[in-house]
Design a protein around this motif. Structure first.
Motif, PDB file in Angstrom:
ATOM      1  N   VAL A  78      11.836   4.261   0.831  1.00 45.51           N
ATOM      2  CA  VAL A  78      10.578   4.207   0.094  1.00 45.51           C
ATOM      3  C   VAL A  78       9.749   2.999   0.518  1.00 45.51           C
ATOM      4  N   LYS A  79       8.453   3.230   0.677  1.00 46.99           N
ATOM      5  CA  LYS A  79       7.505   2.123   0.772  1.00 46.99           C
ATOM      6  C   LYS A  79       6.787   2.032  -0.571  1.00 46.99           C
ATOM      7  N   TYR A  80       6.688   0.842  -1.138  1.00 48.74           N
ATOM      8  CA  TYR A  80       6.067   0.729  -2.455  1.00 48.74           C
ATOM      9  C   TYR A  80       5.370  -0.623  -2.599  1.00 48.74           C
ATOM     10  N   SER A  81       4.397  -0.646  -3.491  1.00 47.38           N
ATOM     11  CA  SER A  81       3.742  -1.888  -3.900  1.00 47.38           C
ATOM     12  C   SER A  81       3.461  -1.783  -5.393  1.00 47.38           C
ATOM     13  N   GLY A  82       3.752  -2.859  -6.144  1.00 48.21           N
ATOM     14  CA  GLY A  82       3.506  -2.881  -7.577  1.00 48.21           C
ATOM     15  C   GLY A  82       2.368  -3.838  -7.917  1.00 48.21           C
ATOM     16  N   TYR A  83       1.458  -3.393  -8.792  1.00 47.02           N
ATOM     17  CA  TYR A  83       0.275  -4.193  -9.130  1.00 47.02           C
ATOM     18  C   TYR A  83       0.153  -4.334 -10.650  1.00 47.02           C
ATOM     19  N   PHE A  84      -0.385  -5.463 -11.091  1.00 49.55           N
ATOM     20  CA  PHE A  84      -0.862  -5.576 -12.467  1.00 49.55           C
ATOM     21  C   PHE A  84      -2.197  -4.843 -12.540  1.00 49.55           C
ATOM     22  N   GLU A  85      -2.572  -4.400 -13.740  1.00 52.00           N
ATOM     23  CA  GLU A  85      -3.777  -3.582 -13.902  1.00 52.00           C
ATOM     24  C   GLU A  85      -5.050  -4.267 -13.408  1.00 52.00           C
ATOM     25  N   ASP A  86      -5.120  -5.563 -13.537  1.00 53.79           N
ATOM     26  CA  ASP A  86      -6.357  -6.279 -13.198  1.00 53.79           C
ATOM     27  C   ASP A  86      -6.255  -7.056 -11.887  1.00 53.79           C
ATOM     28  N   SER A  87      -5.325  -6.662 -11.011  1.00 50.38           N
ATOM     29  CA  SER A  87      -5.107  -7.416  -9.779  1.00 50.38           C
ATOM     30  C   SER A  87      -5.131  -6.502  -8.560  1.00 50.38           C
ATOM     31  N   ASP A  88      -5.692  -7.026  -7.448  1.00 44.99           N
ATOM     32  CA  ASP A  88      -5.696  -6.297  -6.190  1.00 44.99           C
ATOM     33  C   ASP A  88      -4.530  -6.710  -5.282  1.00 44.99           C
ATOM     34  N   GLU A  89      -3.843  -7.787  -5.647  1.00 44.76           N
ATOM     35  CA  GLU A  89      -2.716  -8.280  -4.868  1.00 44.76           C
ATOM     36  C   GLU A  89      -1.402  -7.820  -5.512  1.00 44.76           C
ATOM     37  N   PRO A  90      -0.493  -7.239  -4.740  1.00 48.63           N
ATOM     38  CA  PRO A  90       0.764  -6.756  -5.342  1.00 48.63           C
ATOM     39  C   PRO A  90       1.662  -7.907  -5.789  1.00 48.63           C
ATOM     40  N   LYS A  98       8.152  14.855  -3.029  1.00 55.30           N
ATOM     41  CA  LYS A  98       8.713  15.472  -1.838  1.00 55.30           C
ATOM     42  C   LYS A  98       8.706  14.473  -0.696  1.00 55.30           C
ATOM     43  N   LYS A  99       9.576  14.694   0.279  1.00 52.67           N
ATOM     44  CA  LYS A  99       9.632  13.844   1.466  1.00 52.67           C
ATOM     45  C   LYS A  99       8.268  13.805   2.146  1.00 52.67           C
ATOM     46  N   GLY A 100       7.783  12.586   2.429  1.00 46.03           N
ATOM     47  CA  GLY A 100       6.496  12.396   3.083  1.00 46.03           C
ATOM     48  C   GLY A 100       5.324  12.266   2.125  1.00 46.03           C
ATOM     49  N   GLU A 101       5.565  12.468   0.825  1.00 45.88           N
ATOM     50  CA  GLU A 101       4.491  12.428  -0.161  1.00 45.88           C
ATOM     51  C   GLU A 101       4.171  10.991  -0.572  1.00 45.88           C
ATOM     52  N   ALA A 102       2.899  10.715  -0.817  1.00 43.33           N
ATOM     53  CA  ALA A 102       2.451   9.433  -1.360  1.00 43.33           C
ATOM     54  C   ALA A 102       1.905   9.678  -2.763  1.00 43.33           C
ATOM     55  N   ALA A 103       2.117   8.722  -3.660  1.00 43.55           N
ATOM     56  CA  ALA A 103       1.683   8.903  -5.047  1.00 43.55           C
ATOM     57  C   ALA A 103       1.338   7.552  -5.663  1.00 43.55           C
ATOM     58  N   ARG A 104       0.602   7.619  -6.758  1.00 46.83           N
ATOM     59  CA  ARG A 104       0.268   6.416  -7.528  1.00 46.83           C
ATOM     60  C   ARG A 104       0.669   6.674  -8.980  1.00 46.83           C
ATOM     61  N   ASP A 145       5.305  -6.920 -22.426  1.00 43.59           N
ATOM     62  CA  ASP A 145       4.445  -5.755 -22.700  1.00 43.59           C
ATOM     63  C   ASP A 145       3.379  -5.532 -21.626  1.00 43.59           C
ATOM     64  N   THR A 146       3.800  -5.477 -20.387  1.00 47.41           N
ATOM     65  CA  THR A 146       2.862  -5.328 -19.269  1.00 47.41           C
ATOM     66  C   THR A 146       2.877  -3.898 -18.717  1.00 47.41           C
ATOM     67  N   THR A 147       1.674  -3.315 -18.597  1.00 45.77           N
ATOM     68  CA  THR A 147       1.513  -2.037 -17.913  1.00 45.77           C
ATOM     69  C   THR A 147       1.295  -2.321 -16.422  1.00 45.77           C
ATOM     70  N   VAL A 148       1.990  -1.576 -15.569  1.00 41.38           N
ATOM     71  CA  VAL A 148       1.899  -1.826 -14.125  1.00 41.38           C
ATOM     72  C   VAL A 148       1.552  -0.546 -13.382  1.00 41.38           C
ATOM     73  N   LEU A 149       1.000  -0.718 -12.185  1.00 43.45           N
ATOM     74  CA  LEU A 149       0.671   0.405 -11.314  1.00 43.45           C
ATOM     75  C   LEU A 149       1.503   0.294 -10.047  1.00 43.45           C
ATOM     76  N   PHE A 150       2.101   1.407  -9.621  1.00 40.95           N
ATOM     77  CA  PHE A 150       2.891   1.430  -8.391  1.00 40.95           C
ATOM     78  C   PHE A 150       2.320   2.454  -7.416  1.00 40.95           C
ATOM     79  N   GLU A 151       2.096   2.025  -6.187  1.00 41.27           N
ATOM     80  CA  GLU A 151       1.760   2.936  -5.096  1.00 41.27           C
ATOM     81  C   GLU A 151       3.035   3.161  -4.294  1.00 41.27           C
ATOM     82  N   VAL A 152       3.415   4.427  -4.113  1.00 40.70           N
ATOM     83  CA  VAL A 152       4.722   4.773  -3.558  1.00 40.70           C
ATOM     84  C   VAL A 152       4.575   5.820  -2.463  1.00 40.70           C
TER      85      VAL A 152
END
Length: 242
Positions: free
Chosen positions: A4-16, A48-54, A75-82
């Motif tokens: 897996v390639k992934y990056s995790g972000y806080f809601e108000d941040s552009d830097e993982p 699925k294999k090869g799929e990207a998601a947020r 109590d932090t909500t996070v966003l993950f690009e995977v």
């Protein structure tokens, strides 16, 4: 296991705040062992294999009400690009190896072949990542399963077909590990199953060349060329030998 390639972000941040980085070949990780974030586990199981998601994970599906100080506040909500690069289901294989040899011998041949093929596929994955020692261990596990199975005569051809694939893998991996004696031994075992197998003859020829056994190398390579006269790899090895 999944790659897996992934990056995790806080809601108000552009830097993982976390990332798998820019590695060309991320390691194979197991759900529940290497990947423990509940939301991420659930999300990956839908992909699925090869799929990207947020994915957006509320605290319940991420780091909970306590967070993970000092990096993750409570109590932090996070966003993950995977991106799911690869996936191999090893659950059945892992369960098989937890059984006693007596219990394993009771399994039907088809189930044993499936477990061995899973181990071989893991070995292939590790081979292409150039992790040769780990690949060798997977191939040896696969061969140990097949070698201990008490099959009936009617099943022997099916078992031999699976053994042959693993033996060819083992012969190649020992060439990569610069252990030509072992490569020759596994290539020889493959030839006991199929004496005209071009890959087995080629591996044995390569191993003999590494050990400066030139006449033996020539014999194996010429036999391989008789089976596959237009194989460029065999031709190149004969040129090297010459």
């Amino acid at each position: 296991g999944c790659s897996v390639k992934y990056s995790g972000y806080f809601e108000d941040s552009d830097e993982p705040f976390c990332t798998s980085g820019n590695r060309q070949f991320p390691k194979l990780m197991k759900l529940g062992q290497d990947i423990t974030l509940w939301g991420l586990e659930i999300g990956l199981l839908t992909m699925k294999k090869g799929e990207a998601a947020r994915f957006v994970f509320t605290p319940k599906y991420a780091y909970g009400q306590w967070g993970c100080e000092p990096l993750i506040p409570p109590d932090t909500t996070v966003l993950f690009e995977v991106e799911l690069l690869d996936f191999l289901d090893s659950a059945e294989s892992d369960s098989f190896f937890e059984l006693t040899p007596e219990r394993r011998s009771l399994f039907p041949l088809q189930k044993v072949l499936e477990v061995a093929e899973t181990e071989r596929r893991f070995g292939n994955y590790l081979y292409y990542k150039e992790n040769f020692k780990a690949a060798r261990d997977r191939y040896k596990r696969a061969f140990s399963i097949l070698g201990c199975y008490p099959c009936r005569e009617a099943e022997q051809a099916q078992l031999n077909a699976s053994k042959l694939l693993v033996l060819l893998n083992l012969s190649l991996i020992y060439l990569k590990l610069e252990r030509p004696t072992r490569a020759l031994a596994y290539g020889g075992k493959a030839l006991e199953i199929d004496q005209r197998n071009a890959k087995a003859l080629f591996r044995c020829g390569q191993a003999c060349l590494c050990m400066n056994q030139y006449e033996k190398s020539l014999d194996f390579l010429c036999r391989a060329q008789q089976v596959e006269p237009f194989n460029q790899d065999i031709s190149n090895e004969l040129k090297k030998l010459a």
